[in-house]
Enzyme design. Structure first.
Site, short mmCIF file in Angstrom:
data_model
loop_
_atom_site.label_atom_id
_atom_site.label_comp_id
_atom_site.label_asym_id
_atom_site.label_seq_id
_atom_site.Cartn_x
_atom_site.Cartn_y
_atom_site.Cartn_z
N GLY A 16 13.65 2.92 3.28
CA GLY A 16 13.42 4.09 4.11
C GLY A 16 12.78 5.26 3.40
O GLY A 16 12.97 6.40 3.81
N ASN A 65 9.59 5.97 3.38
CA ASN A 65 8.63 6.56 4.34
C ASN A 65 9.36 7.33 5.43
O ASN A 65 8.93 8.41 5.83
CB ASN A 65 7.76 5.46 4.96
CG ASN A 65 6.61 5.08 4.05
OD1 ASN A 65 5.64 5.82 3.90
ND2 ASN A 65 6.72 3.92 3.42
N ASN A 122 2.28 1.32 13.17
CA ASN A 122 2.93 0.68 12.02
C ASN A 122 2.15 1.07 10.76
O ASN A 122 0.97 1.38 10.83
CB ASN A 122 2.88 -0.85 12.19
CG ASN A 122 3.47 -1.58 11.02
OD1 ASN A 122 4.56 -1.27 10.55
ND2 ASN A 122 2.74 -2.58 10.51
N HIS A 141 1.04 -0.53 7.04
CA HIS A 141 0.97 -1.78 6.30
C HIS A 141 0.46 -1.48 4.89
O HIS A 141 -0.50 -0.73 4.73
CB HIS A 141 0.03 -2.77 7.01
CG HIS A 141 0.05 -4.13 6.38
ND1 HIS A 141 1.07 -5.03 6.58
CD2 HIS A 141 -0.81 -4.70 5.51
CE1 HIS A 141 0.83 -6.11 5.86
NE2 HIS A 141 -0.30 -5.95 5.21
N ASP A 150 0.32 -7.15 12.54
CA ASP A 150 -0.77 -6.46 11.83
C ASP A 150 -2.14 -6.57 12.47
O ASP A 150 -3.16 -6.43 11.80
CB ASP A 150 -0.86 -6.98 10.37
CG ASP A 150 0.47 -6.86 9.65
OD1 ASP A 150 1.17 -5.86 9.87
OD2 ASP A 150 0.82 -7.78 8.88
C1 GAR Z 1 6.23 0.10 3.05
O1 GAR Z 1 5.47 -0.08 1.88
C2 GAR Z 1 5.50 -0.47 4.25
O2 GAR Z 1 4.13 -0.39 4.15
C3 GAR Z 1 5.97 -1.89 4.21
O3 GAR Z 1 7.32 -1.82 3.89
C4 GAR Z 1 7.51 -0.73 2.99
C5 GAR Z 1 8.73 0.05 3.41
O4 GAR Z 1 9.06 0.96 2.41
N1 GAR Z 1 5.73 -2.56 5.46
C6 GAR Z 1 5.27 -3.80 5.55
O5 GAR Z 1 5.08 -4.52 4.59
C7 GAR Z 1 5.02 -4.26 6.99
N2 GAR Z 1 4.30 -5.49 6.98
P1 GAR Z 1 10.14 2.08 2.65
O6 GAR Z 1 11.36 1.42 3.25
O7 GAR Z 1 10.40 2.63 1.31
O8 GAR Z 1 9.54 3.09 3.58
#
Ligand code: GAR
Length: 191
Positions: free
Chosen positions: A12, A14, A102, A104, A145
């Site tokens: 989490g 982001n 989303n 990616h 995606d």
């Molecule tokens: C992020 O890097 C996001 O881009 C990725 O998961 C991570 C979550 O990080 N999402 C994917 O790979 C979706 N295919 P976080 O929990 O630290 O925000």
């Protein structure tokens, strides 16, 4: 005032950036955090900020439309997927359309699709010997995606970078751009 919901399954970081970014915003309010994992750190983070939390079961998400009702009751205008790994069901795509994005951790259309998330992406980028990677913010449809691309930003990869180094560079770009891009999209909804 537009209410937004963040869907997240992971650590989490982001979600944290987005919550902090909108904390003092008079027009956009993060009012719900949804996770498919009861133990996801993102739920504790939401609690810390006084934001309502919701844990989804697979059954509820895929076999009912109760979630949609909950979102309507809370007047959620926009959904942000921030490390949420379940495929989004059709009823939610139909209801939210361009009001759901989303993020990616690669430059789509490369390195996307089922199983391509987190470190899997960065290892594949490294194995292919890419000289750049980056982030993609895109609308969400029923396929992993493949929704329309809203925003991309790139970072260089040095030959000696490990997948972990690439992950760090990409995450930094995510933290820098995701919230402002969401702000712009939500603002445009009202025009
Ligand atoms: C992020 O890097 C996001 O881009 C990725 O998961 C991570 C979550 O990080 N999402 C994917 O790979 C979706 N295919 P976080 O929990 O630290 O925000």
């Amino acid at each position: 005032m537009a209410n937004i919901a963040i869907f997240a399954s992971g650590t989490g970081t982001n979600a944290r950036k987005i919550i902090e970014y909108f904390k003092e915003n008079a027009n956009i309010h993060v009012s719900l955090v949804v996770s498919n994992k009861a133990t996801a750190p993102v739920l504790a983070l939401a609690e810390e900020h006084g934001i309502e939390q919701m844990v989804l079961s697979r059954r509820r998400f895929y076999e009912t439309e109760e979630l949609l009702e909950s979102l309507k009751e809370r007047d959620i205008r926009f959904i942000v997927l921030a490390g949420f790994l379940w495929l989004i069901p059709e009823y939610l795509v139909r209801a939210f359309g361009r009001r759901m994005v989303n993020i990616h951790p690669a430059l789509l259309p490369k390195y996307g699709g089922k199983g391509m998330y987190g470190m899997h992406v960065h290892r594949a980028v490294k194995a292919a010997g890419e000289a750049v990677s980056g982030i993609t913010i895109h609308y969400v449809n029923e396929r992993y995606d493949e929704g329309g691309i809203v925003f991309q930003a790139a970072c260089p990869i040095d030959p000696e970078d490990t997948p972990e180094d690439i992950a760090r560079k990409v995450l930094q770009l995510e933290h820098q751009h995701f919230a402002p891009v969401v702000e712009e999209l939500v603002r445009n909804l009202n025009e």
